[in-house]
Scaffold this motif. Structure first.
Motif, PDB file in Angstrom:
ATOM      1  N   GLU A 111     -29.857  76.711   1.380  1.00 49.50           N
ATOM      2  CA  GLU A 111     -29.979  77.954   2.139  1.00 49.50           C
ATOM      3  C   GLU A 111     -29.320  79.120   1.410  1.00 49.50           C
ATOM      4  OE1 GLU A 111     -28.496  78.334   6.230  1.00 49.50           O
ATOM      5  OE2 GLU A 111     -29.835  76.644   6.667  1.00 49.50           O
TER       6      GLU A 111
ATOM      7  N   GLN B 102     -28.868  79.389  -1.812  1.00 52.72           N
ATOM      8  CA  GLN B 102     -29.693  79.728  -2.969  1.00 52.72           C
ATOM      9  C   GLN B 102     -30.920  80.527  -2.538  1.00 52.72           C
ATOM     10  OE1 GLN B 102     -30.463  76.362  -5.535  1.00 52.72           O
ATOM     11  NE2 GLN B 102     -28.302  75.769  -5.511  1.00 52.72           N
ATOM     12  N   GLN B 103     -31.491  80.140  -1.414  1.00 51.18           N
ATOM     13  CA  GLN B 103     -32.645  80.856  -0.885  1.00 51.18           C
ATOM     14  C   GLN B 103     -32.249  82.293  -0.513  1.00 51.18           C
ATOM     15  OE1 GLN B 103     -34.375  78.896   2.496  1.00 51.18           O
ATOM     16  NE2 GLN B 103     -36.255  80.097   2.405  1.00 51.18           N
TER      17      GLN B 103
ATOM     18  N   GLY C 203     -29.699  84.027  -1.798  1.00 48.26           N
ATOM     19  CA  GLY C 203     -29.459  84.745  -3.050  1.00 48.26           C
ATOM     20  C   GLY C 203     -30.750  85.181  -3.709  1.00 48.26           C
ATOM     21  N   ARG C 204     -31.730  84.291  -3.699  1.00 50.04           N
ATOM     22  CA  ARG C 204     -33.035  84.628  -4.299  1.00 50.04           C
ATOM     23  C   ARG C 204     -33.735  85.731  -3.509  1.00 50.04           C
ATOM     24  NH1 ARG C 204     -36.829  83.735  -7.761  1.00 50.04           N
ATOM     25  NH2 ARG C 204     -38.999  83.424  -7.181  1.00 50.04           N
ATOM     26  N   ALA C 205     -33.654  85.701  -2.178  1.00 51.24           N
ATOM     27  CA  ALA C 205     -34.290  86.730  -1.356  1.00 51.24           C
ATOM     28  C   ALA C 205     -33.674  88.106  -1.624  1.00 51.24           C
ATOM     29  CB  ALA C 205     -34.183  86.370   0.121  1.00 51.24           C
TER      30      ALA C 205
ATOM     31  N   LYS D 218     -32.186  89.032  -4.412  1.00 51.68           N
ATOM     32  CA  LYS D 218     -32.615  89.411  -5.762  1.00 51.68           C
ATOM     33  C   LYS D 218     -34.076  89.865  -5.769  1.00 51.68           C
ATOM     34  CE  LYS D 218     -32.005  89.678 -10.204  1.00 51.68           C
ATOM     35  NZ  LYS D 218     -31.147  90.696 -10.778  1.00 51.68           N
ATOM     36  N   GLN D 219     -34.925  89.179  -5.026  1.00 49.25           N
ATOM     37  CA  GLN D 219     -36.340  89.541  -4.967  1.00 49.25           C
ATOM     38  C   GLN D 219     -36.523  90.926  -4.337  1.00 49.25           C
ATOM     39  OE1 GLN D 219     -38.759  86.814  -2.708  1.00 49.25           O
ATOM     40  NE2 GLN D 219     -40.641  87.488  -3.706  1.00 49.25           N
TER      41      GLN D 219
ATOM     42  N   GLN E  27     -34.319  93.339  -4.314  1.00 44.56           N
ATOM     43  CA  GLN E  27     -33.798  94.304  -5.289  1.00 44.56           C
ATOM     44  C   GLN E  27     -34.809  94.522  -6.424  1.00 44.56           C
ATOM     45  OE1 GLN E  27     -30.634  92.894  -7.792  1.00 44.56           O
ATOM     46  NE2 GLN E  27     -29.822  94.954  -8.096  1.00 44.56           N
ATOM     47  N   TYR E  28     -35.405  93.441  -6.897  1.00 48.53           N
ATOM     48  CA  TYR E  28     -36.385  93.535  -7.987  1.00 48.53           C
ATOM     49  C   TYR E  28     -37.579  94.392  -7.560  1.00 48.53           C
ATOM     50  CZ  TYR E  28     -39.800  92.109 -11.489  1.00 48.53           C
ATOM     51  OH  TYR E  28     -40.755  92.113 -12.476  1.00 48.53           O
ATOM     52  N   ARG E  29     -38.105  94.147  -6.364  1.00 46.71           N
ATOM     53  CA  ARG E  29     -39.240  94.944  -5.867  1.00 46.71           C
ATOM     54  C   ARG E  29     -38.867  96.413  -5.763  1.00 46.71           C
ATOM     55  NH1 ARG E  29     -41.697  91.647  -0.871  1.00 46.71           N
ATOM     56  NH2 ARG E  29     -42.612  90.002  -2.112  1.00 46.71           N
TER      57      ARG E  29
END
Length: 137
Positions: A4, A6-7, A9-11, A13-14, A16-18
């Motif tokens: 959870e 990691q999910q 953290g990835r969300a 980052k995603q 922020q990237y967008r």
């Protein structure tokens, strides 16, 4: 739990990237990039700041910020002036101020789109939660 986190953290980052991709693309219409506009914002908030201070404010290494400041100076957006001792101070030029203001207008539109799926209360909650994570007190 670890999955959870990691999910999560990835969300983050995603998102922020967008946001960064959308900002960088839209800022090109006013003749700048996200990195350049962010540097202009930092200089505007702290006129006379050193490269070291501005590197920290823009999440860059001092060397990377120095290279960026050199490009901004060549574009006549930033002026470097001698400060106390060996310190070099950074200031916006009138052209840099105009690019910064144009960037603010672009960013407001892009960020409104990025956060459109969230209502006012959700945006306020998200801001409070992120501030709690990044609070440096």
């Amino acid at each position: 739990m670890a999955g959870e986190l990691q999910q999560l953290g990835r969300a983050v980052k995603q998102a922020q990237y967008r946001q960064h991709r959308a900002l960088d693309s839209a800022l090109s219409a006013v003749g700048t990039t996200l990195a350049q506009w962010d540097a202009l914002r930092a200089i505007s908030r702290s006129p006379g700041a050193s490269a070291r201070e501005l590197a920290v404010a823009t999440f860059q290494s001092e060397q990377a910020f120095g290279t960026l400041a050199g490009r901004l100076t060549a574009q006549r957006l930033v002026e470097r002036r001698p400060g106390h001792g060996r310190r070099i101070e950074h200031h916006l030029t009138p052209t840099g101020e105009r690019v910064l203001q144009a960037g603010h207008r672009v960013a407001d539109e892009v960020l409104a789109d990025c956060f459109a799926p969230l209502g006012d209360a959700d945006r306020e909650t998200l801001l409070r939660l992120l501030q709690r994570l990044t609070d440096e007190d």
